[in-house]
Structures are given as C-alpha cells and as structure tokens.
Design a protein around this motif. Structure first.
Motif, mmCIF file in Angstrom:
data_model
loop_
_atom_site.group_PDB
_atom_site.id
_atom_site.type_symbol
_atom_site.label_atom_id
_atom_site.label_comp_id
_atom_site.label_asym_id
_atom_site.label_seq_id
_atom_site.Cartn_x
_atom_site.Cartn_y
_atom_site.Cartn_z
ATOM 1 N N PHE A 237 38.673 166.280 16.013
ATOM 2 C CA PHE A 237 39.892 165.684 16.563
ATOM 3 C C PHE A 237 40.384 166.513 17.743
ATOM 4 O O PHE A 237 40.267 167.742 17.742
ATOM 5 C CB PHE A 237 41.004 165.626 15.506
ATOM 6 C CG PHE A 237 40.705 164.732 14.340
ATOM 7 C CD1 PHE A 237 40.679 163.353 14.488
ATOM 8 C CD2 PHE A 237 40.454 165.282 13.089
ATOM 9 C CE1 PHE A 237 40.399 162.530 13.395
ATOM 10 C CE2 PHE A 237 40.174 164.469 11.997
ATOM 11 C CZ PHE A 237 40.153 163.085 12.153
ATOM 12 N N ASN A 238 40.969 165.830 18.711
ATOM 13 C CA ASN A 238 41.562 166.477 19.875
ATOM 14 C C ASN A 238 43.082 166.415 19.734
ATOM 15 O O ASN A 238 43.665 165.329 19.765
ATOM 16 C CB ASN A 238 41.113 165.735 21.145
ATOM 17 C CG ASN A 238 41.599 166.409 22.411
ATOM 18 O OD1 ASN A 238 42.662 167.015 22.429
ATOM 19 N ND2 ASN A 238 40.828 166.292 23.480
ATOM 20 N N PRO A 239 43.745 167.582 19.548
ATOM 21 C CA PRO A 239 45.208 167.589 19.377
ATOM 22 C C PRO A 239 45.952 167.015 20.590
ATOM 23 O O PRO A 239 47.123 166.651 20.479
ATOM 24 C CB PRO A 239 45.543 169.075 19.196
ATOM 25 C CG PRO A 239 44.260 169.731 18.824
ATOM 26 C CD PRO A 239 43.180 168.938 19.491
ATOM 27 N N GLY A 240 45.251 166.930 21.737
ATOM 28 C CA GLY A 240 45.881 166.342 22.922
ATOM 29 C C GLY A 240 46.002 164.835 22.834
ATOM 30 O O GLY A 240 46.858 164.237 23.489
ATOM 31 N N THR A 241 45.143 164.207 22.004
ATOM 32 C CA THR A 241 45.143 162.744 21.933
ATOM 33 C C THR A 241 45.389 162.219 20.524
ATOM 34 O O THR A 241 45.559 161.015 20.339
ATOM 35 C CB THR A 241 43.789 162.189 22.439
ATOM 36 O OG1 THR A 241 42.732 162.812 21.703
ATOM 37 C CG2 THR A 241 43.589 162.493 23.917
ATOM 38 N N ALA A 242 45.398 163.080 19.523
ATOM 39 C CA ALA A 242 45.612 162.638 18.140
ATOM 40 C C ALA A 242 46.658 163.519 17.468
ATOM 41 O O ALA A 242 46.829 164.687 17.833
ATOM 42 C CB ALA A 242 44.295 162.713 17.358
ATOM 43 N N ASP A 243 47.381 162.954 16.506
ATOM 44 C CA ASP A 243 48.278 163.748 15.668
ATOM 45 C C ASP A 243 47.420 164.386 14.578
ATOM 46 O O ASP A 243 47.181 163.783 13.524
ATOM 47 C CB ASP A 243 49.366 162.858 15.058
ATOM 48 C CG ASP A 243 50.351 163.649 14.205
ATOM 49 O OD1 ASP A 243 49.987 164.755 13.728
ATOM 50 O OD2 ASP A 243 51.482 163.171 14.000
ATOM 51 N N VAL A 244 46.916 165.582 14.866
ATOM 52 C CA VAL A 244 45.893 166.165 13.986
ATOM 53 C C VAL A 244 46.445 166.522 12.612
ATOM 54 O O VAL A 244 45.735 166.418 11.607
ATOM 55 C CB VAL A 244 45.212 167.393 14.640
ATOM 56 C CG1 VAL A 244 44.383 166.956 15.838
ATOM 57 C CG2 VAL A 244 46.209 168.459 15.048
ATOM 58 N N VAL A 245 47.728 166.905 12.532
ATOM 59 C CA VAL A 245 48.321 167.195 11.219
ATOM 60 C C VAL A 245 48.319 165.930 10.375
ATOM 61 O O VAL A 245 47.890 165.932 9.205
ATOM 62 C CB VAL A 245 49.745 167.761 11.374
ATOM 63 C CG1 VAL A 245 50.405 167.934 10.002
ATOM 64 C CG2 VAL A 245 49.712 169.103 12.111
ATOM 65 N N ASP A 246 48.735 164.821 10.968
ATOM 66 C CA ASP A 246 48.763 163.537 10.258
ATOM 67 C C ASP A 246 47.356 163.113 9.831
ATOM 68 O O ASP A 246 47.144 162.643 8.706
ATOM 69 C CB ASP A 246 49.388 162.476 11.170
ATOM 70 C CG ASP A 246 49.613 161.161 10.446
ATOM 71 O OD1 ASP A 246 50.265 161.178 9.384
ATOM 72 O OD2 ASP A 246 49.100 160.125 10.927
ATOM 73 N N GLU A 247 46.384 163.301 10.722
ATOM 74 C CA GLU A 247 44.988 162.925 10.408
ATOM 75 C C GLU A 247 44.476 163.705 9.195
ATOM 76 O O GLU A 247 43.835 163.150 8.293
ATOM 77 C CB GLU A 247 44.064 163.182 11.606
ATOM 78 C CG GLU A 247 44.340 162.315 12.825
ATOM 79 C CD GLU A 247 43.891 160.868 12.662
ATOM 80 O OE1 GLU A 247 43.262 160.546 11.628
ATOM 81 O OE2 GLU A 247 44.182 160.061 13.559
ATOM 82 N N VAL A 248 44.735 165.010 9.179
ATOM 83 C CA VAL A 248 44.251 165.846 8.072
ATOM 84 C C VAL A 248 44.960 165.490 6.770
ATOM 85 O O VAL A 248 44.339 165.422 5.703
ATOM 86 C CB VAL A 248 44.394 167.346 8.422
ATOM 87 C CG1 VAL A 248 44.155 168.225 7.193
ATOM 88 C CG2 VAL A 248 43.437 167.718 9.549
ATOM 89 N N LEU A 249 46.259 165.215 6.841
ATOM 90 C CA LEU A 249 46.983 164.809 5.636
ATOM 91 C C LEU A 249 46.430 163.486 5.089
ATOM 92 O O LEU A 249 46.248 163.322 3.878
ATOM 93 C CB LEU A 249 48.485 164.699 5.928
ATOM 94 C CG LEU A 249 49.203 166.028 6.191
ATOM 95 C CD1 LEU A 249 50.657 165.789 6.601
ATOM 96 C CD2 LEU A 249 49.143 166.948 4.975
ATOM 97 N N LYS A 250 46.133 162.548 5.992
ATOM 98 C CA LYS A 250 45.583 161.247 5.557
ATOM 99 C C LYS A 250 44.229 161.428 4.854
ATOM 100 O O LYS A 250 43.896 160.704 3.929
ATOM 101 C CB LYS A 250 45.415 160.313 6.766
ATOM 102 C CG LYS A 250 46.713 159.637 7.184
ATOM 103 C CD LYS A 250 46.494 158.427 8.087
ATOM 104 C CE LYS A 250 45.822 158.764 9.378
ATOM 105 N NZ LYS A 250 46.379 158.022 10.546
ATOM 106 N N LEU A 251 43.439 162.386 5.326
ATOM 107 C CA LEU A 251 42.099 162.610 4.769
ATOM 108 C C LEU A 251 42.126 163.364 3.436
ATOM 109 O O LEU A 251 41.100 163.492 2.771
ATOM 110 C CB LEU A 251 41.243 163.407 5.772
ATOM 111 C CG LEU A 251 40.802 162.648 7.023
ATOM 112 C CD1 LEU A 251 40.374 163.629 8.112
ATOM 113 C CD2 LEU A 251 39.654 161.687 6.692
ATOM 114 N N THR A 252 43.296 163.887 3.065
ATOM 115 C CA THR A 252 43.384 164.749 1.872
ATOM 116 C C THR A 252 44.457 164.252 0.891
ATOM 117 O O THR A 252 45.077 165.064 0.203
ATOM 118 C CB THR A 252 43.702 166.205 2.295
ATOM 119 O OG1 THR A 252 44.897 166.199 3.104
ATOM 120 C CG2 THR A 252 42.577 166.821 3.103
#
Length: 365
Positions: A237-252
């Motif tokens: 994931f690229n933190p410049g284009t994605a909400d990486v915290v949200d992405e990781v929470l969704k995956l876990t």
C-alpha cells in the motif's frame, strides 16, 4: 583473483575523505598495510547508506549538539557496506578468519573492543566503544581503493557466485534480518513493514522466511512497492494514495497488525504504526531519525500494552544474509539500481538524498 603481497601494493590510493558535514573530498591517501591479525582488501563495491547521507547532511547524531557527543570522528574515510578481494594478510589472519588471497570478503560493520560490559556478555553489537567502519578513527571505511579490517574484526568469505555489487548489500540485509528477528514473528501474525528502501526490502525478504499469515509493505514510491512484492510481500500500500491504517484494520477484523517494523526514517511512520498495531503487538523501531519524534506514549502503555523493540546492527546475521543472496532469494538486479565510479560519490549521495530515482546506490573504486 590477482595475488598480492604487501610490497606489491601501491603506496597511495584514491579515497573519499569526510572532513565535516557537506565537506567530502576525493583525495590521495596512503594504502593501508596489515599488521598481525589484519586483512587488507581491494574494495570491489561500497554502498551509500541512509546513515551516510544523514552524516553528510550534518545530523546531530553524527556531529553532536548540546545533548550529545558526535559519533563521527572526522577526518575519516566513510563506507560501511562493502565487499572486496583480499590482497594482503597480516600474520595469523588467514588462519584466524579462513581467508586466502583473492577471496571475496566482507567484515561486520562493527569491530568490537572485546573488553566492555557488552562485549564480555556476548552482546558485541552494543559494544561501548562502538567502532563502526566509516565513522571512527580505528575503523576507516570502504570509500577508497583499499581498506583494512583491524584485528578483532568479524570477517567472512563470500561465494564467488555473488556479484561484488550485490555482496555490498550483505550489510544492510544483515541489519534487516536482525530487525525482523526483533519482531518475534509467529505464523498467524499480520506483519507490516513501513519503508521499502534497501533496508525495508531486506526486511520483507527476511520476514517472508518466517511465513506470517499476511506480510504487508508500505512506501510512498510505487516502484519500490513493486520490488517489495518481488521480495515476498503479500500486499503493498502507498500511504500517499490509500488510508493504510484503515486498510490494515479491515484486513485484521479491526484488531490491527501484530508486528510493525518502522524502516522509513520519517516521524509520521511512527504515529501511523502506533495507530495500526493491535493491542499487545510488537513495534520494532529501526530507523535513524533526523530529528526527535514525539508520540502519545499512553498508546504504548495504558491503551495497547505494546512491546517496543529497538533494532541496531546485525548480530549473528551475516551468514544468513550471505546464504539468502547465494540462494537468489532477493531480486538484486532491481535493488542495486546504480553502480558508479568512486569519483562520482557526490552524484551518488545526491541520488540517495533524492530517494525517488534509486534504491541501492553503490560506488566502484
């Protein structure tokens, strides 16, 4: 390789000399000769590290401020990521290190004193004296045609199957391996590695060997993320284009990652990690930061009860790094993006500073 005895070595060589921040010059310098237990190599390749860049830029860690003594003892030849051909051996060195003339050799970046509390306890990578190649007067570095491994150095021979520019990556890879070991990764873990530079990519490859449930790499540069995939990341994931915290929470299932390794050198990556890591998770801090980082320490304590692990250098990791390269576990042709002559050291430093056009920059004396 060409065999040489000390009397066949030239008397002077080209070397980059660090005189102070922003003051690095290519100069003639005497070629080192080995005393008992010492080894001289002809440098084949030397990498430019982010810490070399920070030293060049004048970071307080290296040059001191009101809080601390500077770490760099100029004038000095920089360079702690290197490999080269053995050209001269002091008395007893061949037997001690299992090295012969013509061998491709590397040396761990720290030469332990053997006498301080840490060395006596076997914790040599935390040696109180802390002689690291390229920063200290006892351990001149590899940005030169020749360099010396002092007595007591930790030296290894490298298989000829590894190209010398790739062998210069053994040092950063070994540091990456240690950082991953500090993460205490388990099979069911979700692991996030922040930063896909030379160190982060090595961490992805090392973490892949641990085979966690999910291995995620983060970087602001999409090309580096593509290389992270080639090193074994499941997702990038690229933190410049994605909400990486949200992405990781969704995956876990909303819990967050179990292990977060910070290898960006940017303060925002620390805050980001504290937000995306699960309760009781392990946070590994690797980077050399340019300035102090401020975070809400309550998250670490009362909120999440985190394990905060530092990672410094590469204890017992050089043989593993050499083995990983020998097995072809990393896409080295994509990691070592630049090889340039020693005289172009300034262009190399500028490339590392820019950070967008290169991954690993190496110099060839």
């Amino acid at each position: 390789g060409r065999e040489m005895t000390t009397d066949q070595l030239p008397s002077t060589m080209q070397a980059v000399i660090c005189h102070g921040p922003q003051d690095y010059r290519l100069e003639e310098y005497p070629v080192p000769t080995p005393a008992a237990g010492e080894v001289v190599i002809r440098v084949g390749s030397v990498g430019i590290c982010a810490s070399d860049l920070k030293c060049y830029q004048g970071a307080p860690l290296f040059w001191g401020d009101e809080h601390r003594q500077g770490y760099c003892q100029a004038p000095i030849i920089p360079g702690h990521e290197f490999a080269g051909e053995v050209v001269a051996l002091g008395e007893g060195a061949a037997e001690q290190y299992g090295l012969g003339s013509g061998d491709l050799a590397v040396s761990e970046q720290i030469v332990p004193c053997g006498k301080c509390r840490y060395c006596l306890r076997g914790q040599y990578w935390m040696c109180a004296v802390h002689d690291i190649y390229g920063f200290r007067q006892r351990t001149f570095g590899a940005m030169a045609e020749y360099m010396k491994f002092p007595a007591g150095a930790l030296n290894y021979s490298v298989p000829d199957s590894i190209p010398v520019a790739h062998a210069a990556y053994i040092e950063p890879l070994a540091c990456a391996i240690h950082a991953v070991q500090r993460g205490e990764i388990e099979l069911d873990h979700t692991v996030v590695i922040a930063g896909a530079g030379p160190l982060g990519l090595g961490m992805v490859a090392a973490a892949r060997l641990k085979n966690p449930r999910l291995l995620i790499a983060l970087d602001m540069n999409d090309e580096r993320l593509a290389v992270a995939r080639a090193c074994g990341a499941d997702l990038v994931f690229n933190p410049g284009t994605a909400d990486v915290v949200d992405e990781v929470l969704k995956l876990t299932d909303g819990y967050g990652c179990d292990v977060y390794i910070e290898a960006t050198g940017h303060p925002d990556a620390v805050t980001q990690g504290l937000r995306m890591i699960c309760k009781l998770g392990t946070f590994v801090e690797f980077s050399v930061m340019r300035e102090p980082v401020t975070v809400d320490w309550t998250i670490i304590g009362d909120t999440k009860e985190l394990n905060i692990h530092g990672a410094h250098l590469s204890p017992h990791a050089y043989p593993i790094a050499i083995s990983m390269l020998a097995k072809g576990l990393l896409p080295m042709d994509r990691i070592v993006t630049h090889q340039m002559p020693l005289a172009d050291f300034q262009r190399g430093i500028d490339l590392v500073a820019d950070g967008t056009a290169s991954i690993k920059v190496t110099l060839t004396p």
